[in-house]
Design a protein around this motif. Structure first.
Motif, PDB file in Angstrom:
ATOM      1  N   PHE A 212       0.849  -1.193   0.000  1.00 33.66           N
ATOM      2  CA  PHE A 212       0.000   0.000   0.000  1.00 33.66           C
ATOM      3  C   PHE A 212       0.885   1.245   0.000  1.00 33.66           C
ATOM      4  CE2 PHE A 212      -2.496  -3.377   1.730  1.00 33.66           C
ATOM      5  CZ  PHE A 212      -3.804  -3.123   1.349  1.00 33.66           C
ATOM      6  N   ASP A 213       0.346   2.351  -0.524  1.00 32.28           N
ATOM      7  CA  ASP A 213       1.114   3.600  -0.452  1.00 32.28           C
ATOM      8  C   ASP A 213       0.660   4.398   0.766  1.00 32.28           C
ATOM      9  OD1 ASP A 213      -1.375   4.078  -1.566  1.00 32.28           O
ATOM     10  OD2 ASP A 213      -0.684   5.790  -2.748  1.00 32.28           O
ATOM     11  N   GLY A 214       0.709   3.779   1.930  1.00 32.32           N
ATOM     12  CA  GLY A 214       0.294   4.452   3.154  1.00 32.32           C
ATOM     13  C   GLY A 214       0.516   3.547   4.355  1.00 32.32           C
ATOM     14  N   GLU A 215      -0.057   3.986   5.517  1.00 30.87           N
ATOM     15  CA  GLU A 215       0.197   3.320   6.792  1.00 30.87           C
ATOM     16  C   GLU A 215      -1.012   2.478   7.185  1.00 30.87           C
ATOM     17  OE1 GLU A 215       3.850   5.087   7.124  1.00 30.87           O
ATOM     18  OE2 GLU A 215       3.013   4.033   8.845  1.00 30.87           O
ATOM     19  N   VAL A 216      -0.960   1.207   6.868  1.00 32.29           N
ATOM     20  CA  VAL A 216      -2.093   0.331   7.150  1.00 32.29           C
ATOM     21  C   VAL A 216      -2.110  -0.059   8.626  1.00 32.29           C
ATOM     22  CG1 VAL A 216      -2.369  -0.596   4.844  1.00 32.29           C
ATOM     23  CG2 VAL A 216      -0.653  -1.588   6.332  1.00 32.29           C
ATOM     24  N   LEU A 217      -3.228   0.187   9.306  1.00 39.35           N
ATOM     25  CA  LEU A 217      -3.299  -0.245  10.712  1.00 39.35           C
ATOM     26  C   LEU A 217      -4.629  -0.950  11.002  1.00 39.35           C
ATOM     27  CD1 LEU A 217      -2.131  -0.420  13.560  1.00 39.35           C
ATOM     28  CD2 LEU A 217      -3.167   1.790  14.036  1.00 39.35           C
ATOM     29  N   GLY A 218      -5.706  -0.178  11.166  1.00 37.73           N
ATOM     30  CA  GLY A 218      -6.996  -0.782  11.498  1.00 37.73           C
ATOM     31  C   GLY A 218      -7.529  -1.608  10.339  1.00 37.73           C
ATOM     32  N   ILE A 219      -8.201  -2.724  10.665  1.00 35.88           N
ATOM     33  CA  ILE A 219      -8.704  -3.615   9.615  1.00 35.88           C
ATOM     34  C   ILE A 219      -9.945  -4.342  10.111  1.00 35.88           C
ATOM     35  CG2 ILE A 219      -7.068  -5.428  10.352  1.00 35.88           C
ATOM     36  CD1 ILE A 219      -6.991  -6.277   7.323  1.00 35.88           C
ATOM     37  N   ALA A 220     -10.908  -4.539   9.187  1.00 31.17           N
ATOM     38  CA  ALA A 220     -12.111  -5.311   9.520  1.00 31.17           C
ATOM     39  C   ALA A 220     -12.604  -5.998   8.264  1.00 31.17           C
ATOM     40  CB  ALA A 220     -13.194  -4.401  10.087  1.00 31.17           C
ATOM     41  N   ALA A 221     -13.206  -7.185   8.473  1.00 27.36           N
ATOM     42  CA  ALA A 221     -13.734  -7.942   7.330  1.00 27.36           C
ATOM     43  C   ALA A 221     -15.213  -7.651   7.156  1.00 27.36           C
ATOM     44  CB  ALA A 221     -13.521  -9.435   7.562  1.00 27.36           C
ATOM     45  N   ASP A 222     -15.667  -7.781   5.905  1.00 25.47           N
ATOM     46  CA  ASP A 222     -17.087  -7.641   5.576  1.00 25.47           C
ATOM     47  C   ASP A 222     -17.728  -9.021   5.738  1.00 25.47           C
ATOM     48  OD1 ASP A 222     -19.562  -7.466   4.141  1.00 25.47           O
ATOM     49  OD2 ASP A 222     -18.773  -5.700   3.106  1.00 25.47           O
ATOM     50  N   PRO A 223     -18.774  -9.146   6.573  1.00 22.54           N
ATOM     51  CA  PRO A 223     -19.362 -10.476   6.804  1.00 22.54           C
ATOM     52  C   PRO A 223     -20.183 -11.003   5.632  1.00 22.54           C
ATOM     53  CG  PRO A 223     -19.956  -8.914   8.548  1.00 22.54           C
ATOM     54  CD  PRO A 223     -19.367  -8.126   7.420  1.00 22.54           C
ATOM     55  N   VAL A 224     -20.560 -10.165   4.668  1.00 19.77           N
ATOM     56  CA  VAL A 224     -21.390 -10.650   3.554  1.00 19.77           C
ATOM     57  C   VAL A 224     -20.724 -10.535   2.187  1.00 19.77           C
ATOM     58  CG1 VAL A 224     -23.509 -10.163   4.835  1.00 19.77           C
ATOM     59  CG2 VAL A 224     -22.645  -8.472   3.202  1.00 19.77           C
ATOM     60  N   ARG A 225     -19.630  -9.794   2.100  1.00 18.55           N
ATOM     61  CA  ARG A 225     -18.932  -9.654   0.812  1.00 18.55           C
ATOM     62  C   ARG A 225     -17.492 -10.155   0.989  1.00 18.55           C
ATOM     63  NH1 ARG A 225     -21.181  -4.979   2.435  1.00 18.55           N
ATOM     64  NH2 ARG A 225     -23.029  -4.235   1.330  1.00 18.55           N
ATOM     65  N   ASP A 226     -16.864 -10.499  -0.118  1.00 16.22           N
ATOM     66  CA  ASP A 226     -15.460 -10.923  -0.046  1.00 16.22           C
ATOM     67  C   ASP A 226     -14.572  -9.683  -0.043  1.00 16.22           C
ATOM     68  OD1 ASP A 226     -15.842 -13.728   0.056  1.00 16.22           O
ATOM     69  OD2 ASP A 226     -16.405 -13.663  -2.061  1.00 16.22           O
TER      70      ASP A 226
ATOM     71  N   TYR B 118     -11.638  -4.152   4.866  1.00 16.61           N
ATOM     72  CA  TYR B 118     -11.454  -2.703   4.856  1.00 16.61           C
ATOM     73  C   TYR B 118     -10.227  -2.386   5.699  1.00 16.61           C
ATOM     74  CZ  TYR B 118     -16.248  -3.112   3.275  1.00 16.61           C
ATOM     75  OH  TYR B 118     -17.368  -3.471   2.569  1.00 16.61           O
ATOM     76  N   ILE B 119      -9.372  -1.524   5.176  1.00 19.57           N
ATOM     77  CA  ILE B 119      -8.093  -1.258   5.844  1.00 19.57           C
ATOM     78  C   ILE B 119      -7.865   0.252   5.905  1.00 19.57           C
ATOM     79  CG2 ILE B 119      -5.602  -1.653   5.773  1.00 19.57           C
ATOM     80  CD1 ILE B 119      -6.209  -4.199   4.123  1.00 19.57           C
ATOM     81  N   ALA B 120      -7.609   0.747   7.128  1.00 20.24           N
ATOM     82  CA  ALA B 120      -7.458   2.192   7.314  1.00 20.24           C
ATOM     83  C   ALA B 120      -6.028   2.640   7.034  1.00 20.24           C
ATOM     84  CB  ALA B 120      -7.855   2.573   8.736  1.00 20.24           C
ATOM     85  N   ASP B 121      -5.908   3.832   6.434  1.00 22.60           N
ATOM     86  CA  ASP B 121      -4.608   4.487   6.223  1.00 22.60           C
ATOM     87  C   ASP B 121      -4.448   5.540   7.314  1.00 22.60           C
ATOM     88  OD1 ASP B 121      -2.364   5.844   5.444  1.00 22.60           O
ATOM     89  OD2 ASP B 121      -3.029   6.239   3.392  1.00 22.60           O
ATOM     90  N   TRP B 122      -3.573   5.270   8.245  1.00 20.44           N
ATOM     91  CA  TRP B 122      -3.383   6.084   9.453  1.00 20.44           C
ATOM     92  C   TRP B 122      -3.193   7.573   9.162  1.00 20.44           C
ATOM     93  CZ3 TRP B 122      -4.092   5.322  14.439  1.00 20.44           C
ATOM     94  CH2 TRP B 122      -3.356   6.040  15.385  1.00 20.44           C
ATOM     95  N   TYR B 123      -2.418   7.900   8.159  1.00 18.09           N
ATOM     96  CA  TYR B 123      -2.067   9.306   7.944  1.00 18.09           C
ATOM     97  C   TYR B 123      -2.897  10.023   6.891  1.00 18.09           C
ATOM     98  CZ  TYR B 123       2.109   8.774  10.817  1.00 18.09           C
ATOM     99  OH  TYR B 123       2.956   8.568  11.852  1.00 18.09           O
TER     100      TYR B 123
END
Lengths: 308, 177
Positions: A85-99, A102-107
């Protein structure tokens, strides 16, 4: 024959915790029923966040320092891919109905949408400043993002893809959890030492519950209770949601951080970053169990338990 | 095929850059065995503001509040009008000879950290000797990407390590006199 044995053993595994060890650059795979580490997997630098895709095929481990997500095959317990990624990946959560995960870019105030089968980035969502914890409702309708430096929560409607609604929460929101019934969101506010309860239909904060020092993340059991790790307090706060207040604090270890619920084992599990341990709390007695050793600096930020 | 792929993955892991990363919390743990009974060692450090008497880098300490949670101390580093650090007790437990404190305000010239908290504890080795443990968790002072070298993770860890090592060595010297 040996292969058959291995396959049998893997199939028989109970709930597994995938604990990200920030200092050790590893993930400890812990069989929670037998309380043993079954595998230690080398990942990228300083792993922090973790999520499993809805099919439990892959574990996604964020390594902000490496600008990458390490993808682990859950059955094989080996690294199978690294997404850059071109950023700072930290928080992450899966979608229970789709493949998707989701991944947050800290900055850079955004969340990436990642195809969790093809392992590729498919989109971006604009958030507030310093997006931290993420959570998706069980029906896949809503994505919550804590915007730490804005003291807000972004509520995305994943069905309409319209602009998110942004509501005020406490000071420095970090970990986010959605109720099992999807009706409420719970936000740990690190600097105001409380938890915001957000009504997701009315789109507003309906209760603010005082907890310990520097709350980090939240897990919910199925008896109307929340469990909140207090990083600086070294405790887990237990909240009775009916009464909307804290009913006790359980001393747990130094810098408790990641926290997750196991329905199968009727326990809450907590990673203690300083102590290098994972500790179970029995939900019948609210007693803590003897800790299980992890690698150095366990964060386990996210839904780190996969049930069989 | 799988093996070849795994080699490729391992290669990618090794090739990852170590620069330009966001902050992650650091930890330092230092301990020392002192040939003196725990009560004697604890007596030297029990007063939160006694640190100017046992830590060679602290020239002066001004107390604001007692040895209870919320009690503060203002430290002068090196010399009396040197850089100042303000710290606050979060937990004080004389029975178990331990306290926990956080830094309220630091000076990056001498201690480039943020969100710092640490424990100082004396344990009884049971044979007339003591073990003193000083442990801290903290972030570097620079909150964003690409910190200058003096505000990096390494600089923060080095500064804290030096504070702990100097302090514990001198505490042993005083306790064993």
């Amino acid at each position: 024959m040996l292969i058959l044995c291995l396959v049998t053993q893997m199939g028989a595994a109970g709930p597994l915790a995938f604990v990200t060890n920030q200092g050790a650059n590893t993930v400890s795979v812990i069989d929670l029923a037998t309380r043993t580490t079954v595998r230690t997997i080398g990942v990228g630098q300083a792993p922090a966040g973790i999520a499993f895709d809805r099919q439990r095929r892959y574990a996604f481990v964020t390594t902000p320092a490496a600008h990458a997500v390490t993808v682990i095959d859950v059955a094989e317990q080996t690294v199978v891919n690294i997404i850059k990624f071109d950023g700072e990946v930290l928080g992450i959560a899966a979608d229970p109905v789709r493949d998707r995960v989701y991944i947050a870019d800290w900055y850079r105030h955004r969340v990436w949408v990642v195809d969790s089968l093809r392992l590729s980035i498919t989109g971006e969502l604009a958030t507030g400043n310093i997006p931290s914890g993420l959570a998706v409702s069980p029906d896949g309708a809503r994505l919550l993002v804590a915007n730490r430096d804005d003291d807000t929560l972004s509520i995305f409607d994943l069905n309409t893809n319209t602009a998110p609604q942004i509501i005020g929460v406490g000071h420095a929101p970090f970990g986010v959890t959605i109720a099992h019934d999807g009706a409420h969101g719970y936000v740990a506010n690190v600097k105001s030492n409380d938890v915001s309860v957000v009504d997701l239909k009315k789109k507003r904060t309906v209760a603010t519950i005082a907890v310990g020092d520097a709350p980090y993340a939240i897990a919910e059991d199925t008896r109307g209770r929340l469990f909140v790790t207090n990083q600086q307090g070294g405790t887990v706060s237990v909240i009775d949601l009916g009464a909307a207040h804290e009913i006790r604090q359980i001393p747990i270890g130094d810098y408790p951080e990641g926290i997750a619920y196991s329905r199968t084992l009727n326990r809450i599990y907590v990673a203690s970053w300083f102590d290098n341990t994972l500790t179970g709390i029995n939900l019948d007695t609210l007693q803590r169990e003897a800790p299980v050793a992890c690698g150095d600096g366990p964060r386990a930020f996210g839904e780190f338990i996969t049930e069989p | 095929m799988i093996r070849r792929f795994m080699l490729l993955v391992m290669g990618l892991l090794l090739a990852m850059p170590t620069l330009a990363h966001g902050p992650s919390r650091q930890k330092v743990i230092k301990d020392i065995t002192i040939n003196a009974p725990p009560a004697k060692v604890w007596a030297l450090i029990a007063d939160f503001c006694s640190i100017s008497k046992w830590h060679p880098a602290i020239a002066n300490c001004v107390a604001d509040g007692g040895n209870v949670a919320g009690g503060k101390r203002t430290l002068s580093v090196g010399k009396k009008d040197g850089p100042q650090i303000i710290e606050e007790l979060q937990l004080y437990d004389a029975a178990s000879m331990t306290y926990k404190y956080k830094i309220v305000k630091t000076d990056n010239a001498v201690l480039p950290v943020s969100t710092y908290a640490s424990f100082l504890a004396v344990a009884d080795n049971g044979n007339g000797t003591s073990k003193v443990t000083w442990r801290g968790g903290f972030y570097r002072a620079f909150p964003n990407n690409n910190p200058p070298p003096n505000l990096s993770d390494e600089a923060a860890t080095k500064a804290v390590t030096s504070v702990y090592e100097q302090g514990l060595a001198n505490l042993r010297k005083l306790a064993e006199q």
